[in-house]
Design a protein around this motif. Structure first.
Motif: not given
Length: 217
Positions: A30-41, A63-67, A80-82, A97-99
């Motif tokens: 999914k394409v996200f705009s800032f700020p993402i509406d998920l809380t990541l750990e 999270l498996t990939s960015i761009n 790069n630091d995620v 991309k999440f899996s």
């Protein structure tokens, strides 16, 4: 119809065998705009969703990939630091991309140890004496089928809700277990099962079911 996996639990409740057969891979990009509406750990080994869900992305997904660039732990393949990438507004929009993560061996051991007392409680709650315990546990997306031998060893399989004949299938696995595992003079009932002949014949049984159906095994 699909069989997802096979598990064998010892009399004392320990997981002594597991086989992942046909577990579907769940991925959502999914394409996200800032700020993402998920809380990541941000864990050293993975970046996972801690809170919030949308469009097929659920809590626990990793999270498996960015761009399009693969993510390994807290960094991308490009180094790069995620966390810095996600928290920097100038990098957006970002395609993430999440899996669904693959279940670890420790998680399977934990689930087996949880099923053991549930089976015992079900036996005690039964109004009929000598209850066989849990034979089928049904959810909206799968069924767990269980067959307990006279020695207390439990054979379990997880399958689609429409898959039939699982009682026959579990007894066939028990036959393979008796032929290739129990006849080994060096095997103890509480030991993890490490037998190439058992593995090969179980895989052959699963493939036969997929080709011809449960009624022909």
């Amino acid at each position: 119809m699909v069989i997802y996996g096979v598990y064998i639990v010892s009399k004392s409740g320990g997981l002594i065998f597991n086989h992942d057969h046909n577990i579907p891979k769940v991925e959502t990009e999914k394409v996200f705009s800032f700020p993402i509406d998920l809380t990541l750990e941000y864990d050293p080994k993975k970046v996972s969703v801690a809170f919030g869900q949308k469009d097929g992305i659920n809590v626990g997904h990793i999270l498996t990939s960015i761009n399009g660039v693969a993510v390994n732990g807290n960094t991308t393949e490009e180094g790069n630091d995620v966390k810095e990438l996600i928290e920097n507004e100038g990098n957006y929009p970002l395609t993430l991309k999440f899996s669904r993560p693959k279940m670890t061996t420790n998680e399977k051991i934990f689930l087996a140890s949880m099923f053991y007392p549930l089976f015992a409680i079900a036996s005690q709650l039964s109004p009929e004496p000598k209850s066989s315990g849990i034979e089928v546990l049904e959810a909206d997306t799968f069924k767990l089928h269980c067959f307990q031998t006279l020695t207390g060893v439990k054979f379990m399989t997880v399958a689609e809700t429409t898959q039939t004949g699982m009682d026959v299938f579990l007894r066939k696995i028990y036959e393979l277990y008796s032929d290739y595992v129990l006849k080994n003079p060096f095997y103890s009932l509480e030991m993890p099962i490490r037998c190439e002949l058992f593995d090969a014949n179980l895989q052959g049984l699963l493939e036969q079911i997929e080709k011809t159906g449960i009624t022909n095994i």
